[in-house]
Design a protein around this motif. Structure first.
Motif, PDB file in Angstrom:
ATOM      1  N   ASP A  62       0.816  -1.223   0.000  1.00  0.00           N
ATOM      2  CA  ASP A  62       0.000   0.000   0.000  1.00  0.00           C
ATOM      3  C   ASP A  62       0.848   1.271   0.000  1.00  0.00           C
ATOM      4  O   ASP A  62       0.328   2.378   0.090  1.00  0.00           O
TER       5      ASP A  62
ATOM      6  N   PRO B 138       5.136   2.591  -1.601  1.00  0.00           N
ATOM      7  CA  PRO B 138       6.358   2.102  -2.245  1.00  0.00           C
ATOM      8  C   PRO B 138       7.252   1.385  -1.237  1.00  0.00           C
ATOM      9  O   PRO B 138       7.443   1.880  -0.126  1.00  0.00           O
TER      10      PRO B 138
ATOM     11  N   PRO C  18       9.008   8.314  -6.097  1.00  0.00           N
ATOM     12  CA  PRO C  18       8.141   7.498  -6.962  1.00  0.00           C
ATOM     13  C   PRO C  18       7.789   8.197  -8.274  1.00  0.00           C
ATOM     14  O   PRO C  18       7.454   7.549  -9.264  1.00  0.00           O
TER      15      PRO C  18
ATOM     16  N   ASP D 175      -1.707   7.650 -10.706  1.00  0.00           N
ATOM     17  CA  ASP D 175      -0.942   7.804  -9.468  1.00  0.00           C
ATOM     18  C   ASP D 175       0.470   7.241  -9.589  1.00  0.00           C
ATOM     19  O   ASP D 175       1.248   7.269  -8.636  1.00  0.00           O
TER      20      ASP D 175
ATOM     21  N   ARG E 280       1.399   4.196  -9.812  1.00  0.00           N
ATOM     22  CA  ARG E 280       1.618   2.968  -9.041  1.00  0.00           C
ATOM     23  C   ARG E 280       1.783   1.722  -9.919  1.00  0.00           C
ATOM     24  O   ARG E 280       2.623   0.875  -9.669  1.00  0.00           O
TER      25      ARG E 280
ATOM     26  N   ASP F 211       3.431  -3.877 -10.738  1.00  0.00           N
ATOM     27  CA  ASP F 211       3.220  -2.988  -9.588  1.00  0.00           C
ATOM     28  C   ASP F 211       4.560  -2.345  -9.219  1.00  0.00           C
ATOM     29  O   ASP F 211       5.482  -3.029  -8.757  1.00  0.00           O
TER      30      ASP F 211
ATOM     31  N   TRP G 237       5.190  -0.138  -6.870  1.00  0.00           N
ATOM     32  CA  TRP G 237       5.406  -0.008  -5.434  1.00  0.00           C
ATOM     33  C   TRP G 237       5.970  -1.314  -4.861  1.00  0.00           C
ATOM     34  O   TRP G 237       6.844  -1.305  -4.019  1.00  0.00           O
TER      35      TRP G 237
END
Ligand code: DHE
Length: 503
Positions: A108, A110, A116, A159, A161, A176, A178
């Motif tokens: 939920d 990084p 990021p 975002d 992500r 993903d 993160w």
């Protein structure tokens, strides 16, 4: 009578030597699809040589001994022929192809310290991997395997992500950033061109050549949200050359290869109805709509005089410029009124999809390379006049710049000077420096860090590298060894639709 040499039987040779890896119907498996749509696009050694000698450092073995020269030639010829019948590739087949990574654990936040928004992906086409780079330290945070032959830009969720990556064989991979893990993948088409994500990050559109459809996936679980067969108003089926996101319009824009239409597909659930014309019905005495759609994925047809593709969009997404098939003209289409409004004479096959824009003397201009001539064209995006032609050392493929740099960078992808990279002043439109970092090696495609201070250049060779330059002094900062790196994509520049990058 003496027996002549045995006749080559390529279909049976295919079944014996190729089908286990490339699929019984040539649509791929462990290895890529062996169909002309895919093979025609592959650079590198020719098909006969690959069949005879294999591909080094891959599982592709050579079959020269088993097949002999005639067998090799006959098999290559067989693979260059289109499939007699394109198999169904609808919602059921796509859903059945979906694979999820059993080891994936969502994060939920990084799971690393880098910025990021300054992460950059480098696609390595030599061995089908992506390197994830920290844009401040240039450390490789992860290196993961992709499907075979990634093409076009990966697309990030707003975002930053998740990222989606597409291969020419139609596989879409979800990764993903993160968690630094693959989430899963799905085969959205049999031969695909590129992908676009919706402004809200909910939908991913996949432009397909085979079958002639647009596949729309839900980004959260890669399930099929919609498959749109692409059929023009006159009934012609068309391949989709490319699909683009138009953020201000909350839509996807489709370039069609075989039809004189541009499609706009809404990603707004509240989209107003779109009608395709009206007729007066003698039966009911009423005026009736020929066809209409509304809401999410409502489709609008923009009718034009000829098929256009390879689109550049103005920053407000009110206008696009598309290339005409004859390679000598570009046509400006206004998306608001839905018709062509200007034509630009642009000899030498402009590569508009690589276009970038900036402000020059109070007006917004765009620049495009040309695939067949050593020049760049700079165009005023209001009057649509040619501002300047910049002569280069040969035809180029990509351009790149950033809001925070006075220069744009142009490669010379084709011809004897493919080891050259021009750096051009956006104010004077003059070449200020030509870099040749590795004499004789192809250098191409540039991406900037989030702040525009560094430019990352690919040495497009198997023993290649991504070279990081100081974007102001043009001095080399570091060199990261990579296997045939192609495109690089910075999260921030991509999700903010930087004016210095193709969208
Ligand atoms: Fe590309 C982007 C089409 C050949 C590497 N290329 C694109 C896009 C389109 C396109 C429509 C925009 C997609 C996106 O990012 O969403 N490319 C075509 C062609 O029609 C063409 C000329 C012939 C074909 O093979 O289909 C073609 N492209 C190539 C290559 O030969 C390249 C150099 C090597 C390869 O990987 O196949 C190549 N194309 C790229 C790259 C991008 C791309 C690296 C992304 C550029 C970016 O900065 O966004």
């Amino acid at each position: 009578m003496l027996a002549g040499p045995a006749m080559a039987d390529p279909a049976s040779d295919y079944a014996d030597y190729c089908a286990a890896c490339h699929g019984e119907s040539r649509l791929g498996g462990l290895g890529p699809a062996l169909i002309p749509e895919t093979l025609g696009r592959m650079r590198g050694p020719d098909l006969d040589a690959v069949i005879a000698e294999g591909r080094p450092a891959t599982q592709m073995a050579g079959f020269a001994e088993e097949l002999g020269p005639e067998g090799v030639a006959a098999l290559a010829e067989y693979l260059r022929r289109p499939l007699a019948k394109v198999p169904d590739w609808g919602a059921e087949e796509i859903a059945a192809s979906r694979e999820t990574n059993p080891d994936y654990v969502a994060a939920d936040a990084p799971q690393w310290d880098a910025d990021p928004m300054n992460v950059t992906l480098a696609v390595e086409t030599g061995d089908h991997h992506v390197s994830v780079l920290d844009g401040d330290t240039f450390e490789v945070m992860d290196r993961f395997a992709t499907p075979f032959a990634v093409h076009g830009g990966p697309k990030f969720t707003p975002d930053g992500r998740f990222v989606f990556i597409m291969s020419r064989d139609g596989w879409v991979q979800k990764y993903d950033l993160w968690a630094l893990q693959e989430v899963g993948r799905v085969r959205a088409g049999l031969n695909s061109r590129n992908i676009a994500i919706s402004a809200d990050g909910e939908w991913l559109a996949v432009a397909n050549y085979l079958p002639m459809t647009l596949t729309i996936l839900a980004t959260d679980d890669l399930s099929v949200a919609k498959i749109m067969p692409v059929v023009a108003k006159d009934g012609t089926e068309s391949r989709v050359s490319a699909v683009y996101q138009a953020p201000q319009r909350d839509s996807f824009i489709l370039a069609l290869k075989d039809a004189a239409e541009i499609w706009e597909v809404s990603t707004d659930p509240e989209a107003a109805p779109v009608y395709e014309g009206f007729v007066h019905s003698y039966e009911t005495g009423m005026v009736e709509a020929l066809a209409s759609s509304e809401g999410l994925f409502a489709r609008r047809r923009i009718e034009i005089d000829e098929p256009l593709d390879d689109f550049f969009f103005s920053d407000d997404y009110r206008n696009l410029i598309g290339a005409a098939r004859d390679g000598s003209r570009a046509v400006v289409v206004n998306l608001v009124v839905g018709r062509a409004i200007a034509e630009l004479p642009l000899e030498g096959m402009p590569h508009l999809g690589s276009g970038i824009s900036w402000e020059l003397d109070g007006r917004r201009v765009m620049a495009t390379p040309h695939l067949k001539e050593g020049k760049l064209s700079v165009i005023d995006t209001e009057s649509w006049e040619l501002v300047k032609t910049i002569e280069t050392d040969g035809p180029g493929f990509f351009l790149r710049s950033h809001e925070n740099t006075p220069y744009f960078w142009a490669d010379v992808f084709f011809g004897p000077n493919r080891d050259a990279m021009h750096v051009i002043d956006k104010r004077t439109l003059e070449i200020v420096k030509t870099l040749r970092p590795v004499p004789g090696a192809t250098v191409a495609h540039v991406e900037f860090t989030r702040d525009g201070r560094h430019a990352l250049v690919s040495v497009w060779e198997e023993d290649g590298a991504v070279i990081v330059y100081d974007a102001a002094t043009l001095e080399e900062v570091t060199r990261l060894p990579m296997n045939k790196p192609s495109g690089k994509y910075n999260v921030w520049n991509k999700i903010t639709f930087s004016e210095g990058t193709s969208h």
